[in-house]
Each structure stands twice: as structure tokens, then as C-alpha cells.
Motif scaffolding. Structure first.
Motif, short mmCIF file in Angstrom:
data_model
loop_
_atom_site.label_atom_id
_atom_site.label_comp_id
_atom_site.label_asym_id
_atom_site.label_seq_id
_atom_site.Cartn_x
_atom_site.Cartn_y
_atom_site.Cartn_z
N LEU B 143 -15.14 -19.83 -30.05
CA LEU B 143 -16.45 -19.26 -30.41
C LEU B 143 -17.29 -20.21 -31.25
O LEU B 143 -18.50 -20.01 -31.38
N GLY B 144 -16.66 -21.21 -31.85
CA GLY B 144 -17.39 -22.13 -32.71
C GLY B 144 -17.63 -21.56 -34.09
O GLY B 144 -17.32 -20.40 -34.37
N LEU B 145 -18.23 -22.41 -34.94
CA LEU B 145 -18.54 -21.98 -36.30
C LEU B 145 -20.03 -22.17 -36.55
O LEU B 145 -20.65 -23.02 -35.91
N PRO B 146 -20.65 -21.41 -37.45
CA PRO B 146 -20.03 -20.37 -38.27
C PRO B 146 -19.62 -19.15 -37.44
O PRO B 146 -20.12 -18.94 -36.35
N ALA B 147 -18.69 -18.38 -38.02
CA ALA B 147 -18.25 -17.13 -37.41
C ALA B 147 -17.82 -16.22 -38.55
O ALA B 147 -17.65 -16.68 -39.68
N VAL B 148 -17.66 -14.95 -38.25
CA VAL B 148 -17.31 -14.00 -39.31
C VAL B 148 -15.98 -13.35 -38.98
O VAL B 148 -15.81 -12.79 -37.89
N LEU B 149 -15.05 -13.44 -39.93
CA LEU B 149 -13.76 -12.78 -39.77
C LEU B 149 -13.82 -11.43 -40.48
O LEU B 149 -14.22 -11.36 -41.65
N LYS B 150 -13.45 -10.37 -39.74
CA LYS B 150 -13.59 -9.02 -40.31
C LYS B 150 -12.32 -8.22 -40.12
O LYS B 150 -11.59 -8.41 -39.15
N THR B 151 -12.09 -7.31 -41.05
CA THR B 151 -11.04 -6.32 -40.82
C THR B 151 -11.50 -5.41 -39.69
O THR B 151 -12.70 -5.24 -39.44
N THR B 152 -10.55 -4.82 -38.99
CA THR B 152 -10.96 -3.91 -37.91
C THR B 152 -11.28 -2.52 -38.45
O THR B 152 -11.95 -1.74 -37.80
N ARG B 153 -10.79 -2.23 -39.66
CA ARG B 153 -10.98 -0.89 -40.21
C ARG B 153 -11.55 -0.94 -41.63
O ARG B 153 -11.32 -1.90 -42.35
N LEU B 154 -12.27 0.13 -41.99
CA LEU B 154 -12.67 0.40 -43.38
C LEU B 154 -13.62 -0.61 -44.00
O LEU B 154 -13.81 -0.62 -45.20
N GLY B 155 -14.25 -1.46 -43.17
CA GLY B 155 -15.25 -2.34 -43.74
C GLY B 155 -16.58 -1.63 -43.86
O GLY B 155 -16.94 -0.80 -43.03
N TYR B 156 -17.35 -1.89 -44.92
CA TYR B 156 -18.72 -1.37 -45.03
C TYR B 156 -19.44 -2.16 -46.09
O TYR B 156 -18.81 -2.73 -46.99
N ASP B 157 -20.77 -2.20 -45.99
CA ASP B 157 -21.61 -2.88 -46.99
C ASP B 157 -21.09 -4.28 -47.33
O ASP B 157 -21.07 -4.68 -48.49
#
Lengths: 362, 362
Positions: B143-157
């Protein structure tokens, strides 16, 4: 408490005397402002109890309950004008009472109200106080017939009044209506009824909503239509008279003024009655104003700036009486905003809700 | 209960999971429709508890409390997407759950959500599932950079995510974010964020509010402006995609869809995320629509006809974060509608209320 400058912090509690639909709608409006509402009402089935956890179920003359209630709130207001004078006196000695006790004293007595209005040069229908049957006969002779004999207190929705058409009607009507004294009102050949809901803030600022044109059915308000079909000059004059009234009363809160529009080449206005509270003929404001009459009242009694009463659209408010409430939910799509009061039983003549219908110009 | 045709009578009770500002505003909207609201929330200080006497204070995994709650309500809805699956299962076996459990399962897991959207040919940012550090390294390469790594659950704001700018960022971010799996999202060169709040009724009818243009500050929504500054074709396309989503989910209620608007000669849209509930970026509807998002949601979950989502005026909604709430009451005159949530403590970053400001064309 006489401090007229108290401004509440968000999170404060407004005490509301009366748990009907007006108290309920006031509490809902207060919640949007971050204010808590504590409802005081003797009827444990009051609709307003469904929209707040803070309540007192007690009689209006229960002094201990009133004192406890006052201790739990920051300011006191009411949804009905027949708050007993002793109740108002106790509460206003403990917390700011808004609107003040003078507005109650004047508006709960037809004679006091007409005397107050006349003293401010505000036109009212011709009237005479009736203490004795002889007074009534003299009043009939002076004002002519038809005329309306009314109780001075506790009348609403056509209750507490009799129309006199012939001199022979006087004796029976005098005997039937209680308590005395009564008031005889001369016939006013009006073309329509309009009303103005006006607000005054603690800072003395005054804002009026547009006049509504009201149609009654069986002595109960049926529809309020805005704009009213009246000349611009009449609309302005009605707003001006409403403003004179709230200034003269040193009023804080929302007040409803009912007018008769008299026909003829130069139409004119007389004030029918005033109500020191939010008013059924102002329910349309919820649909088409950024600040509706309920929020306006809560802003005023909280000592906050008044909101903008301007109107976005033309609107017709229709009361839902008795089983007319069954229009919900089937008939509420389209340009329709329903508002139900949460009353369990749809008795005939009971106000169960209302519907605002937008009249779009496009 | 699977009966999707249940329509509530006025006076019925809607159970709401969650006692924050969204639950509070839903309860206020329900009251106007003559519906009672029963709030279920583990936090005894929940703001929604101030607007209804019907409440349950219990954990979301307290099965006995859930069963008792279900017995006292006619339908169940929620104000947040992280309702545990077991909670949804218990409740939906007892009473209609609207929106349904599938909307929860999909929207509370970023991978499931993206998979669902992609399966309906709805554009999303490029993404890869990340179970192991090796997956992350491969995903970064693809996907290249920059990129965003996120949890699959309970993320907000903005919580539960890390921006990767260089390959060396991957290992630390992978170690910090919990629980696994994670998802890596490719960079999308978007010009702005918009959102659409859409509703679907039990009868299958679908109505969308106008798209709002959203600006964030410190990863929290700051303003929503309507109309969004986008081409008419983009607005229509966003509404169409939102409608496809609620139909595909066989959804009942209000759903928020966040989009990125990609620049270039032919602007296009990707869906950032969906929320199966009323949405912060829809709070403007209260000021300028006959039916706002809260009433629309309550109409839908009651099985009632949807209301009219058209807009009267241009509007800007601004969140009041932390001590910004102190603008009330001093700064609320003029074309301003404040809405405070009744939270006692104005902690930094906490949503305390919002203000709608009308932009008049006159």
C-alpha cells in the motif's frame, strides 16, 4: 426571593408547578439547554413525570412539600395561572418566582386583569363587575345584549360562562355561576381571534413571535395558523400591545395575549385575555422557529438571553382532541410534525397532542 | 424477536442501550412522539438519566438485568456501536432489536465493515488485515506510506490508531496497538470529509439528510457545515451510496456514513466508516429540519412512517468541547440554538454540547 438578576448556571434545576403537557414541554426544552426540571404536581399520573426523574407529588397548599421543593430548585416557574396566592407567596419567599406573583394575581382574576389592562390604556371589551343580581340587571341595561356572564376565576375552554341573549336569561345564569363576584362582558362584534406569544428576559429585552390566527371548536382551540390573515398594521399593533403588557408587569418569561380583531373600515383590536405562561396558540413555534416558546420561557426564567423568534415557514397547528390522537402514527408523514403528550387515556375533550403542518411556498 | 413489522402504539416504551448525549437526545425526541424511553447504562451518572424516570443501571453483560429490561420495553435500540454481541443476542431473542444485530456485528469490526462495503461495490480506502508483524510489513510494501494502522475494534475520536510514515514505524506501532488483528489502511489523498445521515423505516422507505462537511480538531469533530461545499453530483452520489448501505443491511433506524471526497479532475468518494446510530455530524438537523435525526431514528425503531428530512436554512454545527461549554449562556443570542448534554464536569476533550448557527440568506 426578590433578586431579579439571578442567572442560572447550566446544570441548575428549574422547579415547575404543574405536570400537564405545558410543564412537560417546558421540561423537554430545559433539557436541551442543559437544565434539570423538577415537576411539582398533585396528580401522580401527570404526563410531565415521564420526562424527568425529579418530581414532587403533593397538594399546592402543602407547605412542607413546597419548602422542600424550593430547597431542591434554583428558580420556580409554572404552567398554569391558577397557582394559589399562598403557594406563590411561600415559594417566592424562598426562590425567585418567574413570572412574578403579580402576574398570577392579575391574570387569575378577570376583574383584576381587565382593570390592569384598562389602566394601561389597552383596549378591552366593555365590562361590569357583578356582585348582586341588581348589578347584573344594571349591567345588562348599560351594555346591551347579547353579553357574556363569566366567573372571575378558574374559567377555561368555555367553562364558567353563560351567554345572555334576553333579559330573562340573567337570573338563572347568575344563580348557576359560582363563585361570585362575576363579570359581565359586552358583546364585541369580532371578525377573528388572534394571539401573540411574547417573552421578556431578566435583562428587560422583549421578543414577540408572529401573531397566530386561532379557530375554536366546542370552546377549545382547534387550529392556530401563521401568518394570521390580518393587515400588517394590525399584526404590528398586536405585538406592540403585547410588549406594553409585559413591560407594565415587569414580567419575566413567556406570556400569551388573546385578541379579538374587530371588523369595519378601520379594523382594531381588543384584548380578550392574557395568560402568564406558554400558550396553546404558540405550539407552532416548535416547528418553524429556531427558538420555540418553550425554550424562550426557559431561557427567560433561567436569566439567559432570549432567542430568535423569527419564523422559517408558514404553518398550521392543529390540536388533537380525544380520539383524534389516533392519527398518530398512521398520518404523520410528509410535512407533518406530531407532538403527543403521553396521556394514557384519550377522554373526549382532552388535549392529547398537536400536529404542526408546514405550508411550503415552493 | 424477528418480527420486523411491529409498530408501536403511542405510550409504548423504547429501551435505549447507552446513557450518553445521543441516548439523551433520542429520549427527548421520543417524548415528543408520546413514547417513553428506558435507558440502560452501567454509569449511574449518565446524562440521559436526567430526562426519563425509567432506567436500569447495570453492566452490559448482566443477563438478569438485560432480561428484566427487555420485559419492561417494547423495542430495543442503542446509541453506540460497541454493544457486545452476547448482549445483542439476549435482547433480540426477547424484543425487536432495531437496528439489527448484523449492523452491530459489521460496524464494530473494521475488517468486517470494509469487507461488507467492498462486497457491495462501495469504494473504501485500500486496506490489509494485519495478524502478524510480517503481514504488516507486506501490507506496507503493497500500500505504500504514509498509511494508518488501526485496531479493528473500539477505536473512536483518533484513539486506537497510529500513522506510519517510515518503514521503521511499523514494529513499534504493531506492538502498541491492541488487540490484534489490526488493519492497515492506505493513504487516501482526500480534500475533505463529508457525511450523510440516512434513515430506513420498517416499511423499507429510505430518507437521507443533506450531506454535511466535517472539520475535525485534535481528532474530534469540530464543525459540520450544511450545505457541504461539494458538486451537486457528489452530494447525490453520497446519498445514493448511503441508501445502498441501509438497504443491503436490511436496516431499521438512522445510520451515519462518513466519506472522504477525493480531489482531482473528477472528484470521487470513498467510505471512511459507518455508524449504526444517530451521528454527531447530524446534530444540525435539530435546528433546520422539520424532522431531526433523533426523531427520525425513533420513528423508524417504533415502526412509524419516516419524517421529512428537508432543510429550511443553511447551518453550521459546532461541538462544545471541554470548557468551550462556557459560551452558554452568555453567547447564545441571535441566530444560535444551543444544546447542552447536562454533564457535570467539563473535562478536556469531553463533548459537553453543541451549537447550531443559522446562516440566513436575507
Amino acid at each position: 426571593m426578590s433578586d431579579s438578576s439571578v442567572s442560572l448556571r447550566p446544570g441548575s434545576t428549574i422547579g415547575i408547578l404543574g405536570g400537564g403537557q405545558l410543564g412537560r414541554m417546558l421540561a423537554l426544552a430545559g433539557a436541551k439547554l442543559g437544565l434539570k426540571s423538577h415537576i411539582y404536581c398533585p396528580d401522580p399520573q401527570s404526563p410531565a413525570f415521564d420526562v424527568t426523574p425529579f418530581k414532587t407529588v403533593a397538594a399546592y397548599d402543602d407547605e412542607a412539600a413546597l419548602r422542600k421543593f424550593a430547597a431542591q430548585v434554583d428558580v420556580v416557574t409554572y404552567e398554569f395561572e391558577n397557582v394559589p396566592a399562598a403557594t406563590a407567596e411561600i415559594l417566592s419567599s424562598l426562590k425567585p418566582l418567574r413570572p412574578g406573583a403579580n402576574a398570577l394575581a392579575i391574570s387569575q382574576d378577570r376583574l383584576a386583569e381587565k382593570g390592569f389592562l384598562a389602566s394601561k390604556n389597552i383596549p378591552v371589551a366593555p365590562y361590569r363587575a357583578v356582585h348582586l343580581l341588581e348589578d347584573l340587571k344594571a349591567a345588562v341595561a348599560e351594555l346591551g345584549l347579547p353579553a357574556v356572564l363569566k366567573t372571575t376565576r378558574l374559567g377555561y375552554d368555555g367553562k364558567g360562562q353563560r351567554v345572555l341573549r334576553q333579559p330573562g336569561d340573567a337570573e338563572a345564569a347568575f344563580a348557576e355561576l359560582k363563585p361570585h363576584p362575576l363579570v359581565l362582558e359586552g358583546f364585541v362584534p369580532f371578525e377573528k381571534e388572534i394571539s401573540v406569544v411574547v417573552a421578556r428576559g431578566v435583562d428587560g429585552s422583549v421578543r414577540a413571535f408572529d401573531p397566530a390566527e386561532n379557530v375554536h371548536r366546542h370552546h377549545i382551540l382547534f387550529t392556530s395558523t401563521v401568518p394570521a390573515d390580518i393587515a400588517p398594521g394590525i399584526a404590528k399593533h398586536a405585538a406592540m400591545l403585547a410588549k406594553v403588557i409585559v413591560v407594565a408587569l415587569d414580567y419575566v418569561g413567556v406570556l400569551g395575549v388573546e385578541f379579538f380583531v374587530l371588523g369595519g373600515e378601520r379594523p382594531s383590536l381588543v384584548v380578550n385575555e392574557i395568560a402568564p405562561r406558554v400558550h396553546n396558540s404558540g405550539h407552532w413555534t416548535e416547528a418553524v422557529c429556531l427558538t420555540d416558546q418553550f425554550e424562550q420561557h426557559m431561557r427567560a426564567v433561567a436569566g439567559w438571553p432570549l432567542g430568535d423568534p423569527r419564523r422559517y415557514a408558514d404553518v398550521v397547528m392543529q390540536n388533537l382532541i380525544g380520539d383524534e390522537v389516533e392519527v398518530v402514527p398512521g398520518g404523520i408523514d410528509g410535512d407533518t410534525q406530531p407532538h403527543l403528550y403521553g396521556k394514557a387515556e384519550a377522554r373526549p375533550g382532552r388535549k392529547m397532542g398537536h400536529i404542526n403542518r408546514i405550508v411550503r411556498s415552493e
